[in-house]
Design a protein around this motif. Structure first.
Motif, PDB file in Angstrom:
ATOM      1  N   PHE A 323       4.004  -3.548  11.514  1.00 53.95           N
ATOM      2  CA  PHE A 323       2.865  -4.395  11.897  1.00 53.95           C
ATOM      3  C   PHE A 323       2.305  -5.066  10.656  1.00 53.95           C
ATOM      4  O   PHE A 323       2.744  -4.797   9.534  1.00 53.95           O
ATOM      5  N   LYS A 324       1.326  -5.918  10.844  1.00 57.44           N
ATOM      6  CA  LYS A 324       0.708  -6.628   9.723  1.00 57.44           C
ATOM      7  C   LYS A 324      -0.525  -5.853   9.281  1.00 57.44           C
ATOM      8  O   LYS A 324      -1.489  -5.707  10.041  1.00 57.44           O
ATOM      9  N   ARG A 325      -0.485  -5.376   8.043  1.00 65.10           N
ATOM     10  CA  ARG A 325      -1.570  -4.522   7.556  1.00 65.10           C
ATOM     11  C   ARG A 325      -2.870  -5.292   7.393  1.00 65.10           C
ATOM     12  O   ARG A 325      -3.956  -4.737   7.557  1.00 65.10           O
ATOM     13  N   GLY A 326      -2.773  -6.551   7.077  1.00 69.94           N
ATOM     14  CA  GLY A 326      -3.960  -7.386   6.915  1.00 69.94           C
ATOM     15  C   GLY A 326      -3.538  -8.826   6.729  1.00 69.94           C
ATOM     16  O   GLY A 326      -2.338  -9.139   6.679  1.00 69.94           O
ATOM     17  N   ALA A 327      -4.477  -9.725   6.620  1.00 68.85           N
ATOM     18  CA  ALA A 327      -4.170 -11.142   6.466  1.00 68.85           C
ATOM     19  C   ALA A 327      -3.262 -11.353   5.261  1.00 68.85           C
ATOM     20  O   ALA A 327      -3.583 -10.939   4.146  1.00 68.85           O
ATOM     21  N   GLY A 328      -2.111 -11.964   5.488  1.00 65.87           N
ATOM     22  CA  GLY A 328      -1.182 -12.255   4.407  1.00 65.87           C
ATOM     23  C   GLY A 328      -0.347 -11.077   3.959  1.00 65.87           C
ATOM     24  O   GLY A 328       0.404 -11.202   2.976  1.00 65.87           O
ATOM     25  N   ASP A 329      -0.437  -9.922   4.628  1.00 71.15           N
ATOM     26  CA  ASP A 329       0.315  -8.735   4.200  1.00 71.15           C
ATOM     27  C   ASP A 329       1.238  -8.293   5.337  1.00 71.15           C
ATOM     28  O   ASP A 329       0.907  -7.412   6.129  1.00 71.15           O
ATOM     29  N   ASN A 330       2.412  -8.915   5.406  1.00 66.93           N
ATOM     30  CA  ASN A 330       3.386  -8.556   6.439  1.00 66.93           C
ATOM     31  C   ASN A 330       4.396  -7.524   5.959  1.00 66.93           C
ATOM     32  O   ASN A 330       5.144  -6.983   6.771  1.00 66.93           O
ATOM     33  N   ALA A 331       4.459  -7.264   4.656  1.00 65.08           N
ATOM     34  CA  ALA A 331       5.517  -6.386   4.160  1.00 65.08           C
ATOM     35  C   ALA A 331       5.068  -5.430   3.071  1.00 65.08           C
ATOM     36  O   ALA A 331       5.718  -4.410   2.848  1.00 65.08           O
ATOM     37  N   GLY A 332       4.008  -5.712   2.379  1.00 66.58           N
ATOM     38  CA  GLY A 332       3.617  -4.885   1.240  1.00 66.58           C
ATOM     39  C   GLY A 332       4.087  -5.496  -0.069  1.00 66.58           C
ATOM     40  O   GLY A 332       4.591  -6.621  -0.115  1.00 66.58           O
ATOM     41  N   VAL A 333       3.974  -4.731  -1.134  1.00 62.53           N
ATOM     42  CA  VAL A 333       4.278  -5.209  -2.478  1.00 62.53           C
ATOM     43  C   VAL A 333       5.754  -4.976  -2.784  1.00 62.53           C
ATOM     44  O   VAL A 333       6.312  -3.921  -2.465  1.00 62.53           O
ATOM     45  N   GLY A 334       6.398  -5.965  -3.392  1.00 62.75           N
ATOM     46  CA  GLY A 334       7.790  -5.837  -3.775  1.00 62.75           C
ATOM     47  C   GLY A 334       8.018  -4.595  -4.624  1.00 62.75           C
ATOM     48  O   GLY A 334       7.268  -4.337  -5.553  1.00 62.75           O
ATOM     49  N   GLY A 335       9.065  -3.840  -4.299  1.00 61.68           N
ATOM     50  CA  GLY A 335       9.327  -2.583  -4.975  1.00 61.68           C
ATOM     51  C   GLY A 335       8.697  -1.401  -4.264  1.00 61.68           C
ATOM     52  O   GLY A 335       8.985  -0.249  -4.588  1.00 61.68           O
ATOM     53  N   GLY A 336       7.822  -1.680  -3.296  1.00 59.27           N
ATOM     54  CA  GLY A 336       7.184  -0.608  -2.518  1.00 59.27           C
ATOM     55  C   GLY A 336       6.732  -1.137  -1.186  1.00 59.27           C
ATOM     56  O   GLY A 336       5.553  -1.052  -0.847  1.00 59.27           O
ATOM     57  N   LEU A 337       7.657  -1.727  -0.433  1.00 62.55           N
ATOM     58  CA  LEU A 337       7.305  -2.339   0.853  1.00 62.55           C
ATOM     59  C   LEU A 337       6.691  -1.295   1.779  1.00 62.55           C
ATOM     60  O   LEU A 337       7.268  -0.225   1.992  1.00 62.55           O
ATOM     61  N   ASN A 338       5.521  -1.633   2.366  1.00 59.77           N
ATOM     62  CA  ASN A 338       4.784  -0.606   3.096  1.00 59.77           C
ATOM     63  C   ASN A 338       5.448  -0.192   4.411  1.00 59.77           C
ATOM     64  O   ASN A 338       5.472   0.980   4.751  1.00 59.77           O
ATOM     65  N   ASP A 339       5.982  -1.147   5.173  1.00 59.39           N
ATOM     66  CA  ASP A 339       6.680  -0.757   6.407  1.00 59.39           C
ATOM     67  C   ASP A 339       8.155  -1.156   6.370  1.00 59.39           C
ATOM     68  O   ASP A 339       8.852  -1.048   7.379  1.00 59.39           O
ATOM     69  N   LYS A 340       8.616  -1.614   5.223  1.00 56.95           N
ATOM     70  CA  LYS A 340      10.025  -1.943   4.982  1.00 56.95           C
ATOM     71  C   LYS A 340      10.547  -3.022   5.938  1.00 56.95           C
ATOM     72  O   LYS A 340      11.724  -3.030   6.306  1.00 56.95           O
ATOM     73  N   ALA A 341       9.677  -3.929   6.360  1.00 56.56           N
ATOM     74  CA  ALA A 341      10.067  -5.060   7.204  1.00 56.56           C
ATOM     75  C   ALA A 341       9.104  -6.195   6.951  1.00 56.56           C
ATOM     76  O   ALA A 341       7.925  -5.977   6.640  1.00 56.56           O
ATOM     77  N   ASP A 342       9.614  -7.435   7.063  1.00 54.12           N
ATOM     78  CA  ASP A 342       8.722  -8.585   6.942  1.00 54.12           C
ATOM     79  C   ASP A 342       8.491  -9.218   8.323  1.00 54.12           C
ATOM     80  O   ASP A 342       7.369  -9.414   8.747  1.00 54.12           O
TER      81      ASP A 342
END
Length: 563
Positions: A323-342
């Motif tokens: 899911f989208k964690r917040g506005a503009g955050d569909n994947a998390g930070v490179g090197g540590g993707l939060n849900d491993k999907a964009d």
């Protein structure tokens, strides 16, 4: 020597008892007639047992739950999901969402079966243009998402509610045809291919642009593809169709063979979209939190707890859905993707819920069968609630012989139901003849699609004979006063508004709550909406009766006419 004689006697006695019990056939409890006896007309009785689920499905044991109960807030102020207790019967549900590969299988079948029917193929294509956004560079998804192998295990999107319904019908027929061919009840796939039969794997194909190439097809050889309803009505049989392992027809002394019947329990119930209540019940999966009919802990998501991250030691901190964690955050930070999907993720991602279902939160929203109303909670049945009934009747091409009329794709033509009860035989014949005459005159459709009556539909064909009152087979708007004339002016809700649930890769966490509900028109689609199928379970609702207490029940006494 004596011990050897004793052991031999015991073996022979046991063998004799076994053979004796096998020879005692079951009897009718009401007439005493012996079942499965070719000498008395061949009355049939089959072993009563739970049917196995169709391919891809897992069993969901039903029960009571609070529909809308997991919603802890109404952030949209829609007031459209007030809590109410209902009961959902046991059913089967797809373990995963329908994937791109699953949909490509569907398109391939159309390729080889109806290569010259460009309209059928075009109508089955998902709308890949749903990826286009005015201020986003999503054109690679428009071109690649459906067909590229990298996305084959990702959920299909761009599919409308109507297209999902058509897929369910196709999947039912292909599953049942495969069962009959694998068992040799119909000609096997290998033999059917040699004969060039429709749907046998041979035939014309269509290239990526939809152009037909040479081969033998259903259109070319005049044969129509398998349809479950048509087969069960005895209209798919004969040379080149019948296999060697058809059931013995006991009514003819066991000297003939017959097609499979519903009573045999071999064919699967139809695939369909789940109802809203079924979907929400399956997503919550409270069975994992239940002991002795007590629910130990409620849920806000398909997993336990109020958060969206894993509390387990090995996976601690990993996000449990796409899911989208917040506005503009569909994947998390490179090197540590939060849900491993964009965008979407493969259909078998993250941990399944307690029913074994994947992605019941996030990834893609999922179509359900219900028609949307804001006040659905005010008009709801306690058992198996559903809004969206459009009752139909299969048209008979020959009413006296009971033969179904078929459309050009070999499916039964369905007309709006014209009565709320079983008619007298003479009335049924007259009504069916009238339907055939009307179809010949072009006054009702003959495409196989249902004809919604709506609030302003003519009532003459649907008049109840004795009372003179109009019978309306369209119950999607039951007990409400929606005016279709005002659609688009004062409301966006009508009888074609269908519900989707579950949240998507582009939604915030709130929409992953199983009680959350939104709607679109049934002919619309989105890059954030897919679906999964369900199937009705017939028979006893308990999935695993073993090891559980049961009240004792005596077997029926045997009857003998010689007494």
């Amino acid at each position: 020597m004596k011990a050897l004689f004793t052991n031999t006697a015991l073996v022979l006695l046991g063998l004799g008892t076994l053979l004796s019990s096998c020879s005692k056939r079951q009897q009718s409890q009401k007439t005493g007639l012996t079942y499965n006896d070719r000498t008395n007309g061949g009355y049939l009785r089959f072993k009563q047992a739970h049917p196995t689920p169709g391919p891809g499905l897992v069993p969901i044991e039903g029960g009571t739950f609070v529909l809308g109960g997991s919603a802890d807030q109404d952030v949209t102020y829609d007031y459209n999901n007030v809590r109410r207790r209902v009961t959902v019967p046991s059913f089967y549900m797809d373990e995963t969402e329908v994937s791109n590969q699953d949909w490509l299988d569907y398109l391939h079948w159309i390729n080889i079966t109806f290569p010259e029917d460009g309209e059928l193929y075009y109508n089955a294509l998902p709308d890949t243009l749903v990826w286009r956004k005015p201020l986003s560079y999503n054109e690679p998804y428009v071109d690649n998402y459906l067909r590229h192998p990298a996305f084959q295990d990702y959920p299909v999107v761009g599919v409308s509610w109507d297209q999902a319904q058509d897929y369910c019908v196709w999947r039912t027929d292909r599953t049942n045809e495969n069962i009959l061919r694998e068992k040799g009840i119909m000609t096997t796939w290998k033999d059917a291919t040699k004969g060039g039969g429709a749907g046998a794997g041979g035939g014309q194909t269509r290239n990526a642009q939809g152009a037909a190439t040479a081969g033998t097809t259903a259109q070319a050889n005049g044969k129509q593809p398998f349809n479950t309803d048509i087969y069960l009505n005895g209209q798919i049989t004969g040379a080149g169709v019948d296999g060697k392992n058809r059931p013995v027809d006991l009514s003819k002394g066991g000297k003939a063979r017959r097609p499979v019947r519903m009573e045999d329990g071999i064919l699967k119930q139809g695939y369909r979209l789940p109802s809203e209540a079924e979907w929400e019940y399956a997503a919550l999966s409270l069975a994992g939190n239940t002991e002795f009919e007590n629910i130990n802990d409620g849920k806000v998501y398909p997993w336990n707890g109020l958060g969206v991250r894993s509390p387990n030691r090995k996976t601690r901190g990993l996000i449990l859905a796409n899911f989208k964690r917040g506005a503009g955050d569909n994947a998390g930070v490179g090197g540590g993707l939060n849900d491993k999907a964009d965008i979407t993720a493969p259909v078998r991602s993250y941990e399944p819920n307690d029913f074994g279902l994947y992605n019941m939160a996030g990834n893609v929203n999922e179509w359900v069968a219900d028609t949307y109303r804001q006040t659905s909670f005010e008009e709801v049945e306690d058992f198996n609630p559903f809004r969206g009934n459009e009752f139909t009747t299969k048209r008979l091409a020959d009413p006296t012989k009971g033969l179904y009329a078929k459309d050009k794709y070999g499916r039964p033509i369905k007309d709006p139901a014209r009565s709320n009860k079983k008619l007298k035989y003479s009335d049924m014949i007259a009504q069916q003849n009238a339907a055939n005459n009307a179809a010949a005159a072009g006054t009702i459709p003959s495409t196989g699609a249902t004809q919604p009556a709506g609030n302003n539909a003519p009532t003459t064909p649907n008049t109840i004979k004795y009372s003179g009152r109009a019978y309306n087979p369209d119950f999607r708007g039951e007990n409400d006063s929606v005016n279709t004339v005002l659609y688009g002016t004062t409301t966006l809700v009508n009888d074609h508004s269908k519900i989707f649930k579950g949240g998507s890769w582009n939604d915030l966490a709130y929409w992953m709550n199983p009680a959350a509900r939104r709607f679109m028109d049934e002919d619309e689609s989105s890059a954030e909406v897919g679906f999964r199928c369900a199937m009705t379970m017939v028979g006893a609702p308990e999935i695993h009766p073993e090891g559980k207490p049961h009240l004792p029940v005596k077997k029926a006494r045997k009857y003998s006419a010689k007494q």
